[in-house]
Design an enzyme around this catalytic site. Structure first.
Site, PDB file in Angstrom:
ATOM      1  N   CYS A  39      -0.601  -9.458  15.991  1.00  0.00           N
ATOM      2  CA  CYS A  39      -1.485  -9.471  17.159  1.00  0.00           C
ATOM      3  C   CYS A  39      -2.202 -10.811  17.302  1.00  0.00           C
ATOM      4  CB  CYS A  39      -2.494  -8.326  17.079  1.00  0.00           C
ATOM      5  SG  CYS A  39      -3.428  -8.244  15.548  1.00  0.00           S
TER       6      CYS A  39
ATOM      7  N   LEU B  16       8.967  -0.465   9.835  1.00  0.00           N
ATOM      8  CA  LEU B  16       9.780   0.633   9.312  1.00  0.00           C
ATOM      9  C   LEU B  16      10.847   0.190   8.320  1.00  0.00           C
ATOM     10  CD1 LEU B  16      10.241   2.727  12.592  1.00  0.00           C
ATOM     11  CD2 LEU B  16       8.418   2.831  10.899  1.00  0.00           C
TER      12      LEU B  16
ATOM     13  N   GLY C 255       0.801  -1.223   0.000  1.00  0.00           N
ATOM     14  CA  GLY C 255       0.000   0.000   0.000  1.00  0.00           C
ATOM     15  C   GLY C 255       0.829   1.265   0.000  1.00  0.00           C
TER      16      GLY C 255
ATOM     17  N   CYS D  54     -19.554 -15.722  -7.749  1.00  0.00           N
ATOM     18  CA  CYS D  54     -19.856 -14.915  -8.935  1.00  0.00           C
ATOM     19  C   CYS D  54     -20.714 -15.631  -9.978  1.00  0.00           C
ATOM     20  CB  CYS D  54     -18.569 -14.399  -9.578  1.00  0.00           C
ATOM     21  SG  CYS D  54     -17.522 -15.666 -10.331  1.00  0.00           S
TER      22      CYS D  54
END
Length: 648
Positions: A174, A58, A30, A440
């Site tokens: 997490c 980072l 992203g 679909c």
């Protein structure tokens, strides 16, 4: 004469500047994607991400700096990207894309949606929302050096869920640290623990409770405060797990009580995590030792490593392995580090015992030494360069869509090594939609095998409709001529049904359930196949990839005997419609041919062509950025026995 604006034709540049796009995810891919979009000329961008910035991000998410730790990824990404292009109109949402506020009408505001996600549930949801809104979706993923980009367009290509998916092999930090729900989560945690205690410490492999878990608090300022609290605790000196263990002399009992009692009791204080989950149960060493002898707890027949010990047995194995590893570490001198190896008995004993104790704490069935060893493999790192390449390919595919050339879009695989044609990037034609897709297809339908006398309505809702079929808020009506409402998405309407069995409502073999998810604008017809001889611990099975229907004439008998690569839980994009037989569901066949451009499905099919066919292990896993299906180029034979797990 062609009029160019930068590197684009004027008509395309105008479309790029005017169109409104949605980016879902502001992590590894992203960040690169947002930067590329504004530099390409996109002016109207909306980005959504629920996550907050962690120190471990980072090294590859370059829109973030240390001062941003604990803040919203979407908001900080917006602020950083605006420095590249201050005139861009960027809207950031610190939220989950699965929030009901982001409905079909929301998606219809965009010309194009681009996924940069790290979990299957969100991918499935965005896939369905884009199908409902009839908006093109560009799906992407990376795993180490491997990556993939594909385009999904309603009625033209396969959707993300057209093909079965293999087990997801990457998990948010997490989940590993706070809310494990599968044995693999506990095994990964145990491997991290080995490195924290005896090996090379890594910020990405923390095992203590994650106080910045975005699910534990919905207020960004609280999340930021929790994330930085460890550095702002007055005179309390924070020490690493290894330093703490050294200070105890690697005392097995103290380490045990810290991991399985103190840390678990701390997790219990994060009460928001346990509103919809079963809370963990702390273990205390001395209390465990009062239980029956380990020999009486052993279950499972066969070889020793295929037996499952009891919790006391694993506590004693944990103690013994810690003592052995402590001695090994001491013998290597000061500053030494042990390297985890699944063929090293003490290391494997440590991971097996620690993982099983954590499974017990979180109410899971424990696993044998053999099972744990088969699941514990190497970890693929997240690589910034791969994210950058994939983000660039996403923009290139978006330019084709905006040029009105969707038919020119491709699924593009990024390989670790060049193929025989000297290419790292391999484009494949997009596959058409699967007629049997339960998402679909024109009338989605599926058959589920279960025991109607043992399956609760709540299990149907949570485990089958939500977990397996990816619904958010399902409504279920029994096709019994009376329109009986079994499950309602309106709070409180049918909660009294949750503890009842399906058979209590007259559901039996051959019953049909109409399931609607109004948020996803999705309807699914579920055929119930009653079965009383399901395997142990198996609550239900989906019959085939889709409902039982007559085979389509185009399929040969050989094709009909093949199944899609992997099992039900993949996070792959839907670019392969065929694969190897079930016995080899972890392998992929790579076809090298100088003939015309293959489709993305033909890359995985056992074929009889003039091209050379090489069988290699499929590294199908996710980094924290995404998970994808891809080819595997030829590698040395010594890699064949490695099970690869990619994690963030």
């Amino acid at each position: 004469m062609v009029h160019l604006v930068g590197s684009l034709q004027k008509e395309l540049a105008d479309s790029v500047s005017a169109c409104r796009v949605l980016v879902v995810g502001a992590g590894g891919i992203g960040c690169e994607l947002l930067k590329n979009l504004v530099l390409t000329g996109f002016k109207n961008i909306e980005v959504i991400d629920l996550d907050t910035i962690d120190v471990s991000n980072l090294n590859r998410q370059f829109l973030f700096q240390k001062k941003h730790v604990g803040k919203s990824k979407a908001q900080v990404a917006k602020e950083s990207v605006l420095q590249f292009c201050p005139t861009a109109n960027i809207t950031a949402y610190h939220d989950s894309i699965m929030n009901p506020d982001y409905n079909v009408e929301f998606f219809r505001n965009f010309i194009l949606v681009m996924n940069a996600l790290d979990n299957r549930a969100a991918r499935n949801h965005v896939n369905r929302m884009c199908l409902a809104a009839d908006i093109p979706l560009i799906e992407s993923g990376t795993a180490g050096y491997l990556g993939q980009v594909t385009v999904i367009k309603k009625g033209l290509t396969e959707c993300y869920e057209c093909q079965p998916k293999p087990t997801q092999k990457t998990f948010p930090g997490c989940t590993i640290r706070n809310t494990p729900s599968e044995p693999i989560h506990c095994i990964v945690w145990a491997k991290y623990l080995f490195n924290q205690l005896f090996g090379e410490e890594d910020a990405d492999q923390e095992v203590s409770p994650d106080t910045a878990d975005p699910e534990a608090t919905w207020k960004p300022e609280e999340t930021a405060a929790r994330a930085t609290a460890s550095d702002q605790d007055g005179d309390i000196k924070r020490v690493s797990t290894k330093d703490w263990a050294r200070s105890t002399g690697y005392d097995p009992v103290k380490i045990f009580n810290k991991l399985f009692k103190d840390d678990i009791m701390y997790l219990l204080t994060m009460d928001k995590l346990w509103k919809k989950r079963k809370a963990p149960l702390p273990l205390e060493w001395h209390e465990l030792q009062k239980l029956v002898s380990p020999q009486e707890e052993v279950s499972g027949a066969g070889l020793k490593d295929q037996q499952v010990l009891g919790v006391k047995g694993y506590s004693q194995l944990f103690s013994h392995s810690v003592e052995t590893l402590r001695t090994q570490l001491a013998n290597q001198g000061d500053g030494a580090e042990l390297v985890w190896d699944k063929d090293d008995a003490p290391a494997m004993d440590f991971v097996t015992s620690a993982a099983n104790l954590r499974m017990h704490v979180f109410s899971m069935n424990m696993k044998s030494h053999f099972d744990v060893k088969s699941m514990a493999g190497n970890i693929i790192p997240a690589i910034a360069t791969t994210n950058a390449v994939i983000a660039g390919l996403i923009v290139l595919e978006s330019l084709k869509i905006l040029s009105g050339e969707v038919e020119q879009c491709r699924t593009i695989f990024l390989n670790k090594q060049p193929n025989p044609r000297k290419k790292l990037l391999v484009p494949c034609a997009l596959d058409p939609p699967s007629a049997n897709c339960y998402v679909c297809a024109s009338k989605p339908e599926v058959t589920v095998k279960l025991n109607v006398h043992k399956t609760f309505v709540l299990s149907l809702q949570d485990k089958i409709l939500k977990e397996k079929f990816g619904m958010v808020a399902p409504d279920v009506q029994i096709e019994d001529g009376k329109g009986t409402i079994l499950i309602s998405s309106e709070e409180g309407e049918t909660e009294g049904n949750n503890s009842k069995y399906l058979s209590d409502f007259g559901i039996r073999n051959g019953s049909r359930l109409q399931v609607d998810d109004f948020l996803q604008d999705y309807t699914l017809l579920v055929n119930v196949l009653h079965c009383e001889d399901l395997e142990k611990d198996v609550e239900f099975e989906v019959v085939g990839d889709a409902p039982d229907k007559a085979p389509t004439p185009a399929k040969t008998q050989e094709e009909g005997n093949n199944i899609a690569n992997g099992n039900k839980d993949s996070a792959q994009p839907s670019t392969s419609s065929k694969a190897t037989p079930a016995a080899d569901d972890d392998d992929v066949l790579i076809v090298d041919s100088d003939e015309e451009e293959p489709s993305s499905s033909s890359m995985d099919v056992t074929t009889e062509t003039g091209g050379s066919i090489r069988k290699r292990k499929l590294q199908d896993a996710e980094t924290g950025e995404a998970s994808v299906k891809r080819q595997r180029v030829d590698q040395s034979a010594e890699d064949d026995d490695e099970d690869i797990i990619a994690l963030d």
